[in-house]
Scaffold this motif. Sequence first.
Motif, mmCIF file in Angstrom:
data_model
loop_
_atom_site.group_PDB
_atom_site.id
_atom_site.type_symbol
_atom_site.label_atom_id
_atom_site.label_comp_id
_atom_site.label_asym_id
_atom_site.label_seq_id
_atom_site.Cartn_x
_atom_site.Cartn_y
_atom_site.Cartn_z
ATOM 1 N N GLN B 13 1.015 -1.585 -0.089
ATOM 2 C CA GLN B 13 0.180 -0.127 -0.184
ATOM 3 C C GLN B 13 0.774 1.508 0.279
ATOM 4 O O GLN B 13 1.636 1.565 0.752
ATOM 5 N N PRO B 14 0.189 2.071 -0.426
ATOM 6 C CA PRO B 14 1.133 3.291 -0.479
ATOM 7 C C PRO B 14 1.417 3.892 0.725
ATOM 8 O O PRO B 14 0.947 3.787 2.160
ATOM 9 N N GLY B 15 2.203 4.339 1.038
ATOM 10 C CA GLY B 15 2.946 4.590 2.581
ATOM 11 C C GLY B 15 4.034 3.758 3.447
ATOM 12 O O GLY B 15 4.264 3.725 4.266
ATOM 13 N N GLY B 16 3.914 2.192 2.556
ATOM 14 C CA GLY B 16 4.421 0.934 2.584
ATOM 15 C C GLY B 16 6.117 1.102 3.065
ATOM 16 O O GLY B 16 6.161 1.711 2.464
ATOM 17 N N SER B 17 6.349 -0.355 2.918
ATOM 18 C CA SER B 17 7.892 -0.326 2.799
ATOM 19 C C SER B 17 8.046 -2.352 2.824
ATOM 20 O O SER B 17 7.301 -2.706 2.780
ATOM 21 N N LEU B 18 9.531 -2.147 1.749
ATOM 22 C CA LEU B 18 9.304 -2.764 0.894
ATOM 23 C C LEU B 18 10.946 -3.484 1.066
ATOM 24 O O LEU B 18 11.204 -2.399 1.072
ATOM 25 N N ARG B 19 11.175 -4.084 1.740
ATOM 26 C CA ARG B 19 13.235 -4.769 0.890
ATOM 27 C C ARG B 19 13.702 -6.271 0.177
ATOM 28 O O ARG B 19 12.890 -7.138 0.083
#
Lengths: 107, 115
Positions: B13-19
């Motif tokens: 989602q917008p505002g989220g994080s991912l690595r």
Amino acid sequence: DIQMTQSPSTLSANVGDKVTLTCRASQSIRSWLAWYQQKPGKAPHLLMYKASILESGVPSRFSGSGSGTEFTLTISSLQPGDFATYYCQQYNIYPWTFGQGTKVEIK
Amino acid sequence: EVRLVESGGGLVQPGGSLRLSCAASGFTLNSYEMNWVRQAPGKGLEWISNISSSGVNTYYAESVKGRFTISRDNAKNSVYLEMNSLRVEDTAVYYCATGMYFRHWGQGTLVTVSS
């Protein structure tokens, strides 16, 4: 940032044609330019670096020239596998930047 | 054979994080500076980050500066991209690639930012 501008955006040609793609930099990048070929759904593939050095395994029908702000990629005799999108990239100054691409399509 | 394999993409989602991770094989990663390059659907290539072979120096495109962080673990032959405050416009296939001119590329991992 250095802006890279490729022309034309699309090039229509026949098998066997000689084609020339152009890449212009908004300021001098000396010879720190690379060319890539990309086919749909695939990662790009390095063709040329330092403006005119052919990457190992790339056919000799590909050649590159130029320095400063004007560069060209020439395909001497277009083959069926050459229909793809081509990108130039400068690596003289960060941020490294790509041109917007030239799509070579079948006429 | 030189091989780069990206992983970690997905829907966020917008505002989220991912690595994202990039695992290298067939060569010694610590000899190479490494990059992340992305390509939005139907668009051109965009270089977004570079890390020196030692990991000491990092560089970013303005579009991701302050939100993305590149790192590497040479012992694990891996490079990472931590992506925070993700935006819809970050939707793209993310590639890792070697060097100043990108000789070796992975197959890419798709990141989709959508609500």
